[in-house]
Design a protein around this motif. Sequence first.
Motif, PDB file in Angstrom:
ATOM      1  N   ASN A 226       1.524  87.569  15.577  1.00  0.00           N
ATOM      2  CA  ASN A 226       0.061  87.720  15.544  1.00  0.00           C
ATOM      3  C   ASN A 226      -0.510  86.788  14.474  1.00  0.00           C
ATOM      4  OD1 ASN A 226      -2.522  88.513  14.766  1.00  0.00           O
ATOM      5  ND2 ASN A 226      -2.082  90.702  14.761  1.00  0.00           N
ATOM      6  N   SER A 227      -1.363  85.851  14.914  1.00  0.00           N
ATOM      7  CA  SER A 227      -1.880  84.827  13.994  1.00  0.00           C
ATOM      8  C   SER A 227      -3.277  85.153  13.467  1.00  0.00           C
ATOM      9  CB  SER A 227      -1.929  83.492  14.727  1.00  0.00           C
ATOM     10  OG  SER A 227      -2.844  83.599  15.814  1.00  0.00           O
ATOM     11  N   GLU A 228      -3.815  86.326  13.808  1.00  0.00           N
ATOM     12  CA  GLU A 228      -5.173  86.699  13.393  1.00  0.00           C
ATOM     13  C   GLU A 228      -5.291  86.646  11.857  1.00  0.00           C
ATOM     14  OE1 GLU A 228      -7.595  87.326  15.664  1.00  0.00           O
ATOM     15  OE2 GLU A 228      -9.036  87.516  14.023  1.00  0.00           O
ATOM     16  N   GLY A 229      -6.171  85.829  11.358  1.00  0.00           N
ATOM     17  CA  GLY A 229      -6.340  85.675   9.904  1.00  0.00           C
ATOM     18  C   GLY A 229      -5.122  85.072   9.229  1.00  0.00           C
ATOM     19  N   GLY A 230      -4.254  84.399   9.993  1.00  0.00           N
ATOM     20  CA  GLY A 230      -2.997  83.856   9.446  1.00  0.00           C
ATOM     21  C   GLY A 230      -1.850  84.812   9.746  1.00  0.00           C
ATOM     22  N   VAL A 231      -0.645  84.258   9.957  1.00  0.00           N
ATOM     23  CA  VAL A 231       0.501  85.099  10.336  1.00  0.00           C
ATOM     24  C   VAL A 231       0.819  86.109   9.232  1.00  0.00           C
ATOM     25  CG1 VAL A 231       3.017  85.026  10.686  1.00  0.00           C
ATOM     26  CG2 VAL A 231       1.528  83.516  12.021  1.00  0.00           C
ATOM     27  N   THR A 245       4.597  91.010  15.571  1.00  0.00           N
ATOM     28  CA  THR A 245       4.650  90.263  16.823  1.00  0.00           C
ATOM     29  C   THR A 245       3.374  90.575  17.601  1.00  0.00           C
ATOM     30  OG1 THR A 245       5.764  92.037  18.056  1.00  0.00           O
ATOM     31  CG2 THR A 245       7.181  90.420  16.941  1.00  0.00           C
ATOM     32  N   VAL A 246       3.191  89.863  18.691  1.00  0.00           N
ATOM     33  CA  VAL A 246       2.125  90.171  19.629  1.00  0.00           C
ATOM     34  C   VAL A 246       2.699  91.206  20.593  1.00  0.00           C
ATOM     35  CG1 VAL A 246       0.868  89.145  21.565  1.00  0.00           C
ATOM     36  CG2 VAL A 246       0.991  87.950  19.367  1.00  0.00           C
ATOM     37  N   SER A 306      -2.916  92.920  17.173  1.00  0.00           N
ATOM     38  CA  SER A 306      -1.636  92.581  17.821  1.00  0.00           C
ATOM     39  C   SER A 306      -1.594  93.015  19.284  1.00  0.00           C
ATOM     40  CB  SER A 306      -0.476  93.249  17.084  1.00  0.00           C
ATOM     41  OG  SER A 306      -0.519  92.964  15.708  1.00  0.00           O
ATOM     42  N   THR A 307      -2.474  93.958  19.669  1.00  0.00           N
ATOM     43  CA  THR A 307      -2.512  94.384  21.085  1.00  0.00           C
ATOM     44  C   THR A 307      -3.701  93.783  21.821  1.00  0.00           C
ATOM     45  OG1 THR A 307      -3.746  96.381  20.490  1.00  0.00           O
ATOM     46  CG2 THR A 307      -1.345  96.601  20.617  1.00  0.00           C
ATOM     47  N   ASN A 308      -4.449  92.881  21.174  1.00  0.00           N
ATOM     48  CA  ASN A 308      -5.643  92.323  21.820  1.00  0.00           C
ATOM     49  C   ASN A 308      -5.301  91.171  22.761  1.00  0.00           C
ATOM     50  OD1 ASN A 308      -7.081  94.147  20.355  1.00  0.00           O
ATOM     51  ND2 ASN A 308      -8.507  92.684  19.463  1.00  0.00           N
ATOM     52  N   GLN A 309      -6.083  91.101  23.835  1.00  0.00           N
ATOM     53  CA  GLN A 309      -5.900  90.084  24.875  1.00  0.00           C
ATOM     54  C   GLN A 309      -5.892  88.676  24.263  1.00  0.00           C
ATOM     55  OE1 GLN A 309      -4.347  89.631  27.863  1.00  0.00           O
ATOM     56  NE2 GLN A 309      -5.118  91.725  27.968  1.00  0.00           N
ATOM     57  N   GLU A 310      -6.734  88.436  23.284  1.00  0.00           N
ATOM     58  CA  GLU A 310      -6.817  87.109  22.677  1.00  0.00           C
ATOM     59  C   GLU A 310      -5.475  86.688  22.075  1.00  0.00           C
ATOM     60  OE1 GLU A 310     -10.375  86.393  20.215  1.00  0.00           O
ATOM     61  OE2 GLU A 310      -9.091  85.109  18.998  1.00  0.00           O
ATOM     62  N   GLN A 311      -4.789  87.639  21.414  1.00  0.00           N
ATOM     63  CA  GLN A 311      -3.475  87.335  20.840  1.00  0.00           C
ATOM     64  C   GLN A 311      -2.413  87.233  21.939  1.00  0.00           C
ATOM     65  OE1 GLN A 311      -2.282  86.536  17.747  1.00  0.00           O
ATOM     66  NE2 GLN A 311      -4.401  86.402  17.077  1.00  0.00           N
ATOM     67  N   LEU A 312      -2.517  88.106  22.950  1.00  0.00           N
ATOM     68  CA  LEU A 312      -1.511  88.114  24.028  1.00  0.00           C
ATOM     69  C   LEU A 312      -1.516  86.805  24.819  1.00  0.00           C
ATOM     70  CD1 LEU A 312      -1.489  91.271  23.451  1.00  0.00           C
ATOM     71  CD2 LEU A 312      -0.913  91.500  25.847  1.00  0.00           C
ATOM     72  N   SER A 313      -2.723  86.257  25.056  1.00  0.00           N
ATOM     73  CA  SER A 313      -2.818  85.081  25.917  1.00  0.00           C
ATOM     74  C   SER A 313      -2.708  83.780  25.129  1.00  0.00           C
ATOM     75  CB  SER A 313      -4.126  85.110  26.704  1.00  0.00           C
ATOM     76  OG  SER A 313      -5.197  85.230  25.805  1.00  0.00           O
ATOM     77  N   ARG A 314      -2.643  83.896  23.814  1.00  0.00           N
ATOM     78  CA  ARG A 314      -2.547  82.706  22.961  1.00  0.00           C
ATOM     79  C   ARG A 314      -1.225  81.988  23.210  1.00  0.00           C
ATOM     80  NH1 ARG A 314      -0.838  84.470  18.251  1.00  0.00           N
ATOM     81  NH2 ARG A 314       0.447  82.719  17.710  1.00  0.00           N
ATOM     82  N   ARG A 315      -1.245  80.691  23.142  1.00  0.00           N
ATOM     83  CA  ARG A 315       0.016  79.954  23.238  1.00  0.00           C
ATOM     84  C   ARG A 315       0.661  79.996  21.872  1.00  0.00           C
ATOM     85  NH1 ARG A 315       0.210  74.472  25.955  1.00  0.00           N
ATOM     86  NH2 ARG A 315       2.383  74.965  25.621  1.00  0.00           N
ATOM     87  N   ARG A 316       1.964  80.036  21.885  1.00  0.00           N
ATOM     88  CA  ARG A 316       2.680  80.137  20.615  1.00  0.00           C
ATOM     89  C   ARG A 316       2.463  78.885  19.767  1.00  0.00           C
ATOM     90  NH1 ARG A 316       7.743  79.295  18.916  1.00  0.00           N
ATOM     91  NH2 ARG A 316       8.388  78.528  20.946  1.00  0.00           N
ATOM     92  N   THR A 317       2.207  79.113  18.493  1.00  0.00           N
ATOM     93  CA  THR A 317       2.061  77.988  17.559  1.00  0.00           C
ATOM     94  C   THR A 317       3.118  78.118  16.474  1.00  0.00           C
ATOM     95  OG1 THR A 317       0.469  79.273  16.308  1.00  0.00           O
ATOM     96  CG2 THR A 317      -0.430  77.709  17.876  1.00  0.00           C
ATOM     97  N   GLY A 318       3.479  77.033  15.872  1.00  0.00           N
ATOM     98  CA  GLY A 318       4.552  77.042  14.871  1.00  0.00           C
ATOM     99  C   GLY A 318       4.094  77.533  13.531  1.00  0.00           C
TER     100      GLY A 318
END
Length: 318
Positions: A226-231, A245-246, A306-318
Amino acid sequence: GVSMSTNRDSHGSSSHVAEPFFRSVLGQMETVYLNRNPTPRSVLDLVRSVDDEQLCYDHLAFRTFGIGGYGIDSLASFFLDYGYTQMDELRFPAKKLRALWFAPPHASAVLGGSGVNGPLPRVFISELLVEQMSSQTQDVIRKYTETSPNGKKYAALSSALGSLPWEKPQSSEFEQLARESEYAAWTLANGYALNHVTISVHRLKSHLNKIKKLNQFLEEKGFKLNSEGGVLKVSPDGGLLQSSTVADSISFKFSDGVTKPIPCSYIEFAERLVLPQFQNVPESEIKESHRRDGFEVGNADKIFESTNQEQLSRRRTG
Ligand code: OOG
Ligand code: NI
């Protein structure tokens, strides 16, 4: 007969802890969670493959509807009965949520036991402030809670069985809630199911006992965090570090016959640093009580997503 041990909580009152029964209920909640969510299962297997000594849970988390007896108290009573102590309240006005956390009794862990057989975890229970929702959303939530008035009495049972305490909703009702509060939609479809378990990072023995290392390791293995506000979520005092995790998606059959994937559960990681007043305690003598306790509103606010659609559909970033 059933073996009972007497336990004294932080208020000095005495309570009886039926350890084996209590732990087996936690174990059933965990089984439901692991069977539904492949990511937490693989993360736990992977961490154990590197760090095979003892894996401790920092906390377990649940979500509820704060209406008609279905809120925090409906599930908290189980933990309070088994020696937990109510601690602080956390408020999330923008999300229309509140939460309470509960400290475990000083019950003995199965020697070297892991997970639900290890040191008992803290418990984090939140509730949706239902009266602050739109009337359409309230109508949906009331429809399910009011037509199942007994469900609230069996919250722990519902969680351990992985059975909703109310009837399955229609897909349009799920969508109506999701537009206004993804938390509300999650709770309608997942009920009292374990929302996440949290690995106690500082209690690992390998190099993974630093959350930055663990996050890096998991991302290299292909897990999406979950990258919301930084990992990495850090409390203002710097003592509580968290990541997650997402959530996995699960195929859900709605009562109108529609089947679609909906967000289910995720796994979290928490590192609690030694408090400033215990900096001089030798490392071998450091106990959990020397570390930053409790939760942090700023961290939690992001972890909820972590359960939000925005995080679920996000492409993985490094
Ligand atoms: C809980 C999010 C907050 C924490 O440790 O602060 C949280 C949830 O997603 O229901 O887990
Ligand atoms: Ni948590």
